[in-house]
Write a protein that holds these residues in place. Structure first.
Motif, PDB file in Angstrom:
ATOM      1  N   ILE A 169      83.109  22.056 -20.951  1.00 58.00           N
ATOM      2  CA  ILE A 169      83.480  21.205 -22.086  1.00 58.00           C
ATOM      3  C   ILE A 169      84.550  21.902 -22.933  1.00 58.00           C
ATOM      4  O   ILE A 169      85.551  21.291 -23.329  1.00 58.00           O
ATOM      5  CB  ILE A 169      82.244  20.891 -22.956  1.00 58.00           C
ATOM      6  CG1 ILE A 169      81.271  19.988 -22.194  1.00 58.00           C
ATOM      7  CG2 ILE A 169      82.671  20.204 -24.266  1.00 58.00           C
ATOM      8  CD1 ILE A 169      79.919  19.844 -22.863  1.00 58.00           C
ATOM      9  N   SER A 172      88.053  22.022 -21.572  1.00 61.00           N
ATOM     10  CA  SER A 172      88.595  20.672 -21.375  1.00 61.00           C
ATOM     11  C   SER A 172      88.907  19.957 -22.684  1.00 61.00           C
ATOM     12  O   SER A 172      89.256  18.780 -22.686  1.00 61.00           O
ATOM     13  CB  SER A 172      87.600  19.818 -20.567  1.00 61.00           C
ATOM     14  OG  SER A 172      87.288  20.410 -19.328  1.00 61.00           O
ATOM     15  N   THR A 223      77.729  15.638 -19.271  1.00 61.69           N
ATOM     16  CA  THR A 223      78.850  15.651 -20.210  1.00 61.69           C
ATOM     17  C   THR A 223      79.947  16.578 -19.704  1.00 61.69           C
ATOM     18  O   THR A 223      81.134  16.223 -19.701  1.00 61.69           O
ATOM     19  CB  THR A 223      78.392  16.108 -21.605  1.00 61.69           C
ATOM     20  OG1 THR A 223      77.419  15.189 -22.113  1.00 61.69           O
ATOM     21  CG2 THR A 223      79.571  16.149 -22.578  1.00 61.69           C
ATOM     22  N   SER A 226      81.738  15.089 -16.656  1.00 56.96           N
ATOM     23  CA  SER A 226      82.608  13.982 -17.073  1.00 56.96           C
ATOM     24  C   SER A 226      83.869  14.496 -17.742  1.00 56.96           C
ATOM     25  O   SER A 226      84.969  13.995 -17.509  1.00 56.96           O
ATOM     26  CB  SER A 226      81.855  13.048 -18.028  1.00 56.96           C
ATOM     27  OG  SER A 226      80.819  12.366 -17.355  1.00 56.96           O
ATOM     28  N   ARG A 227      83.722  15.557 -18.555  1.00 55.33           N
ATOM     29  CA  ARG A 227      84.877  16.124 -19.242  1.00 55.33           C
ATOM     30  C   ARG A 227      85.787  16.868 -18.264  1.00 55.33           C
ATOM     31  O   ARG A 227      86.986  16.979 -18.485  1.00 55.33           O
ATOM     32  CB  ARG A 227      84.412  17.085 -20.343  1.00 55.33           C
ATOM     33  CG  ARG A 227      83.654  16.413 -21.479  1.00 55.33           C
ATOM     34  CD  ARG A 227      84.524  15.448 -22.255  1.00 55.33           C
ATOM     35  NE  ARG A 227      85.667  16.133 -22.811  1.00 55.33           N
ATOM     36  CZ  ARG A 227      86.870  15.598 -22.972  1.00 55.33           C
ATOM     37  NH1 ARG A 227      87.099  14.356 -22.582  1.00 55.33           N
ATOM     38  NH2 ARG A 227      87.855  16.293 -23.498  1.00 55.33           N
ATOM     39  N   LYS A 229      86.636  15.913 -15.397  1.00 53.29           N
ATOM     40  CA  LYS A 229      87.506  14.872 -14.839  1.00 53.29           C
ATOM     41  C   LYS A 229      87.945  15.125 -13.396  1.00 53.29           C
ATOM     42  O   LYS A 229      89.074  14.824 -13.020  1.00 53.29           O
ATOM     43  CB  LYS A 229      88.743  14.673 -15.719  1.00 53.29           C
ATOM     44  CG  LYS A 229      88.420  14.197 -17.126  1.00 53.29           C
ATOM     45  CD  LYS A 229      89.662  13.889 -17.925  1.00 53.29           C
ATOM     46  CE  LYS A 229      89.338  13.494 -19.360  1.00 53.29           C
ATOM     47  NZ  LYS A 229      88.463  12.327 -19.453  1.00 53.29           N
ATOM     48  N   ASN A 280      80.210   9.884 -23.056  1.00 54.78           N
ATOM     49  CA  ASN A 280      81.373  10.530 -22.454  1.00 54.78           C
ATOM     50  C   ASN A 280      81.683  10.033 -21.053  1.00 54.78           C
ATOM     51  O   ASN A 280      82.443  10.661 -20.319  1.00 54.78           O
ATOM     52  CB  ASN A 280      81.189  12.048 -22.467  1.00 54.78           C
ATOM     53  CG  ASN A 280      81.645  12.667 -23.770  1.00 54.78           C
ATOM     54  OD1 ASN A 280      82.836  12.902 -23.983  1.00 54.78           O
ATOM     55  ND2 ASN A 280      80.709  12.882 -24.681  1.00 54.78           N
ATOM     56  N   SER A 343      86.974  10.457 -26.778  1.00 59.91           N
ATOM     57  CA  SER A 343      85.862  11.409 -26.697  1.00 59.91           C
ATOM     58  C   SER A 343      85.871  12.283 -27.939  1.00 59.91           C
ATOM     59  O   SER A 343      86.935  12.691 -28.422  1.00 59.91           O
ATOM     60  CB  SER A 343      85.983  12.300 -25.454  1.00 59.91           C
ATOM     61  OG  SER A 343      85.029  13.354 -25.508  1.00 59.91           O
ATOM     62  N   TYR A 345      85.128  15.180 -28.003  1.00 60.22           N
ATOM     63  CA  TYR A 345      85.553  16.519 -27.587  1.00 60.22           C
ATOM     64  C   TYR A 345      87.057  16.640 -27.417  1.00 60.22           C
ATOM     65  O   TYR A 345      87.556  17.727 -27.110  1.00 60.22           O
ATOM     66  CB  TYR A 345      84.860  16.929 -26.298  1.00 60.22           C
ATOM     67  CG  TYR A 345      83.362  17.154 -26.447  1.00 60.22           C
ATOM     68  CD1 TYR A 345      82.867  18.218 -27.195  1.00 60.22           C
ATOM     69  CD2 TYR A 345      82.447  16.304 -25.837  1.00 60.22           C
ATOM     70  CE1 TYR A 345      81.516  18.428 -27.331  1.00 60.22           C
ATOM     71  CE2 TYR A 345      81.082  16.504 -25.958  1.00 60.22           C
ATOM     72  CZ  TYR A 345      80.625  17.571 -26.712  1.00 60.22           C
ATOM     73  OH  TYR A 345      79.269  17.768 -26.843  1.00 60.22           O
ATOM     74  N   ASN A 346      87.799  15.553 -27.556  1.00 59.65           N
ATOM     75  CA  ASN A 346      89.260  15.621 -27.466  1.00 59.65           C
ATOM     76  C   ASN A 346      89.828  16.077 -28.800  1.00 59.65           C
ATOM     77  O   ASN A 346      89.897  15.290 -29.749  1.00 59.65           O
ATOM     78  CB  ASN A 346      89.855  14.252 -27.110  1.00 59.65           C
ATOM     79  CG  ASN A 346      89.823  13.993 -25.623  1.00 59.65           C
ATOM     80  OD1 ASN A 346      89.692  14.907 -24.825  1.00 59.65           O
ATOM     81  ND2 ASN A 346      89.936  12.722 -25.243  1.00 59.65           N
TER      82      ASN A 346
END
Length: 348
Positions: A169, A172, A223, A226-227, A229, A280, A343, A345-346
């Protein structure tokens, strides 16, 4: 077509219509968190979090400690859960003050021996506060440290699945983060590493114990994947199997919990982690507050997690308000971001 065939088809059609209507009614009757409830209860726990940060306390009543203190936490400089706490504030549009940023800069501990988990949390916290994880300057220092490169060059082989997911995470979080030369891993290799320790039941646990049901670790890994990618078919397959396992752990009231000796105890943190995982991924965000994941589910996870918010803004039965308040805020922020195709997290 003879009369008997017509009669049979008519009967089948009637049954199908009944099943379809029953399913629709069941889906429509699930308890969802309304916008007023989301706003009111998020405002309560968000205000509580702001006071915690202002006072640098892990809670506002009972036994509490400092959030940031290099004396108390010699390996990290902050209490466990601090990065999620800061990300939850950031995700709900909090503007960190200079003094609050300096509180982090004065206490955050970065050593040559810092583990990947420690560095991953540092990267997330620094980014959340609006500082630059690729040029982090400790208080009073003119020379910056590239925490992202430091993380990439740290071994992840002895880290738990949860820590490896946190690492994935962290690296990313920004499109500006670059993998340096001599990196110990890549986002792809770390994703494959997590897939390799997926259990036979398709979930994950912190200690890779077969047969265990661990909603928290499963959510964190989902999560992370998914992050990451990755478009590799094996990783996509792993994610889908993991999602199905997570669905099976949802309680009838929409909550998730930790399982010990066959007994599951629903709680805010496990539910929040599941919401973050569902948010996410574009195909699963509907399960946060729209559709049921499994039969017999009477409420959504968002509805469930908000029932843990006390009138004061603290979280019921939380072992640590830093974890409880932080993850509930982060879960709500993650879902709000997902509704916008983003997201939490972005953070560039």
């Amino acid at each position: 077509m003879n009369k008997l065939t017509k009669s049979i088809l008519a009967s089948v059609s009637a049954v199908l219509m009944t099943v379809t209507l029953t399913t629709s009614v069941g889906a429509a009757s699930i308890h969802k968190a309304g916008s007023a409830t989301i706003h009111r209860r998020t405002a309560l726990t968000y205000s509580y979090a702001k006071k915690m940060l202002k006072e640098n306390k892990t809670g506002l009543s009972g036994k509490t400690s400092s959030i940031f203190s290099h004396k108390l936490y010699s390996e990290t400089g902050a209490a466990s859960g601090y990065s999620d706490f800061l990300l939850g504030l950031k995700g709900n549009h909090y503007k960190f003050t200079t003094s609050e940023k300096n509180l982090l800069r004065k206490n955050l501990v970065i050593k040559n021996s810092s583990t990947a988990a420690t560095l991953a949390n540092a990267v997330m916290a620094v980014q959340a506060m609006g500082l630059n994880a690729q040029n982090y300057k400790a208080y009073g220092h003119k020379t910056g440290i590239n925490l992202v490169s430091r993380l990439y060059r740290t071994s992840v082989s002895n880290q738990t699945a949860s820590s490896q997911a946190e690492t994935l995470i962290a690296v990313s979080m920004s499109s500006k983060f670059k993998q340096p030369s001599h990196a110990k891993f890549s986002k792809a290799s770390l994703s494959y590493r997590l897939v390799k320790v997926q259990l036979k039941n398709h979930g994950w646990t912190y200690n890779n114990a077969q047969g265990a049901k661990d909603a928290d670790t499963t959510s964190m890994v989902l999560t992370g994947l998914s992050r990451g990618k990755s478009s590799a078919s094996s990783i996509e397959s792993s994610i889908q199997k993991g999602q199905q396992f997570l669905y099976s752990l949802a309680q009838s009231n929409g909550a998730f919990g930790y399982t010990f000796n066959g007994k599951t105890t629903p709680n805010a943190n496990s539910t929040a982690e599941a919401i973050i995982a569902l948010s996410n991924n574009s195909t699963t965000k509907k399960y946060v507050n729209v559709s049921p994941m499994r039969s017999g589910q009477k409420a959504t996870p968002l509805y469930a997690v908000l029932t843990y918010v006390n009138k004061t803004g603290s979280i019921k039965n939380a072992t640590s308000q830093l974890y409880g308040v932080g993850q509930v805020n982060l879960a709500v922020a993650a879902y709000k971001a997902a509704l916008k195709g983003q997201s939490v997290y972005n953070i560039n």
